[in-house]
Design an enzyme around this catalytic site. Sequence first.
Site, mmCIF file in Angstrom:
data_model
loop_
_atom_site.group_PDB
_atom_site.id
_atom_site.type_symbol
_atom_site.label_atom_id
_atom_site.label_comp_id
_atom_site.label_asym_id
_atom_site.label_seq_id
_atom_site.Cartn_x
_atom_site.Cartn_y
_atom_site.Cartn_z
ATOM 1 C CD GLU A 53 -0.747 35.467 -9.505
ATOM 2 O OE1 GLU A 53 -0.388 34.325 -9.186
ATOM 3 O OE2 GLU A 53 -0.913 35.828 -10.687
ATOM 4 C CG HIS A 85 -4.393 37.920 -16.899
ATOM 5 N ND1 HIS A 85 -3.574 38.236 -17.958
ATOM 6 C CD2 HIS A 85 -3.603 37.923 -15.804
ATOM 7 C CE1 HIS A 85 -2.342 38.413 -17.512
ATOM 8 N NE2 HIS A 85 -2.325 38.235 -16.219
ATOM 9 C CG ASN A 92 0.136 42.767 -9.959
ATOM 10 O OD1 ASN A 92 -0.567 43.644 -10.452
ATOM 11 N ND2 ASN A 92 0.641 41.762 -10.674
ATOM 12 C CD GLU A 151 0.360 40.208 -14.502
ATOM 13 O OE1 GLU A 151 -0.088 39.122 -14.915
ATOM 14 O OE2 GLU A 151 1.026 40.317 -13.463
ATOM 15 C CG ASP A 182 -4.027 38.685 -21.282
ATOM 16 O OD1 ASP A 182 -4.808 38.658 -20.315
ATOM 17 O OD2 ASP A 182 -3.113 37.856 -21.437
#
Length: 460
Positions: free
Chosen positions: A172, A252, A215, A281, A283
Amino acid sequence: MSTAHQKRFGPRRAGTRIRKVIAAAAVGAMTAGGLVAATGTASAQTSLGDAAEAQGRYFGVAVAVDRLGEPDYTATLNREFNSVTAENSWKWESLQPSPGYFDFSTADRIAEHARQQGMELRGHTLVWHSQLPSWVENIGSADELRAVMNNHITTVMEHYKGQISSWDVVNEAYEDGSSGARRNSVFQRVIGNSWIEEAFRTAREVDPDATLCYNDYNTDAWNTAKTQAVYNMVADFVSRGVPIDCVGFQAHFNSGNPVPENYHQTLQNFADLGVEVQLTELDIAGWGDSQAEQYAGVTLACLAVAECTGITVWGVTDKYSWRAEDTPLLFDGDYNPKQAYYAVLETLGGSGGGGGGDDDDAACTVTYEEIQRWGDRFNGQVTVRAGDEAISSWSTTVTVHSSQKITATWNGDPSWDASGNVMTMRSNSGLPVGGQTSFGFTVMANGNWAAPILGSCVAS
Ligand code: XIL
């Protein structure tokens, strides 16, 4: 590097090998409207990990170490996944809470579990502005921060050397929004632009066999400033020989950040730079058909890109998701596979699954919630959910405590035992696969505000 990883990927960066496996599997057809079909050749794999492996990929999950003692959690983890990421316990604040003091005790429990189960390990994460202890935030000298950053990378990577398939070296580092700028982290402020490449160079020296990833999130839609900025950084690194092997897409998703139509194109554009891509990650907020379709689309996007080596979902069960209110995962709070689970499994070429066969009674589940309260009474609501089979009727019991009395009900057909405390609620209308409905009732508390006790759900 685990044997499983070597078998699937060979040594670090197995792009060409992956490409062959996927070409042979003939996945994904595309139309102007996007991805429409997967025709994986894998035969009836019954878990996400096995089905992904048949497609030359891993299917991983973020694990919260404290939950490993919960039998359903661990059973689901062990049955379905072949790669593990620590949800929190490998972050800087956990591993090096004070200067030079490293504590691997909690982190090692995850590594040990993965080793025992023959699962791959993704390392998350070495350098990140968040979950970073304040002693690092407060460093003002570039030389000192550089030394501290390199020491953290070196010590952590040495500790797990040979056990890690991929590392999120930097997490990030870019701002959201339209600027495309670097995030104003302590690393950026104090060291300047070179900090990211320095982190990657250090990482490569420590563990030359690990796949090194950058990432980030909100890098899914191709045309946004953030996606472009990350792309430009990776292109620059590749052209200058800065050691980067992979880009992790956190993935996400929710209504404000939906799965983009051309997701596979973003992944492909990055892959065309010569790096692996991973969904790290995943979701997706939602439930039912819509969530299932989005999960299938994301899975298909990965299958359509030869260099997409695997998918990690950010948790085992909705119950413990970092965004539990979004119900964004593949298993519900009772560890029942959701529609999204079957959509992913089938997109990967598997079928059945979800531990089916272990538990014939699991055709529906019930959960209780108090939805309103007054001075003398409260309203309860029970949500009934179907599992992996459509059901034609359901029933469950609601037992109130002795002084309580149910005075009204809705959305169901109630009957009562002789005591009047046990209500059986039935419905003759069915539910589709993964479908849900709810019924409600008013309880006069008469001084007792305890929640009623739910029986199990019986379906036919
Ligand atoms: C989240 C965890 O899931 C939470 O338990 C924790 O409180 C905060 O961090 N991007 C990342 C992950 O890279 O490490 C974050 O994980 C979610 C966003």
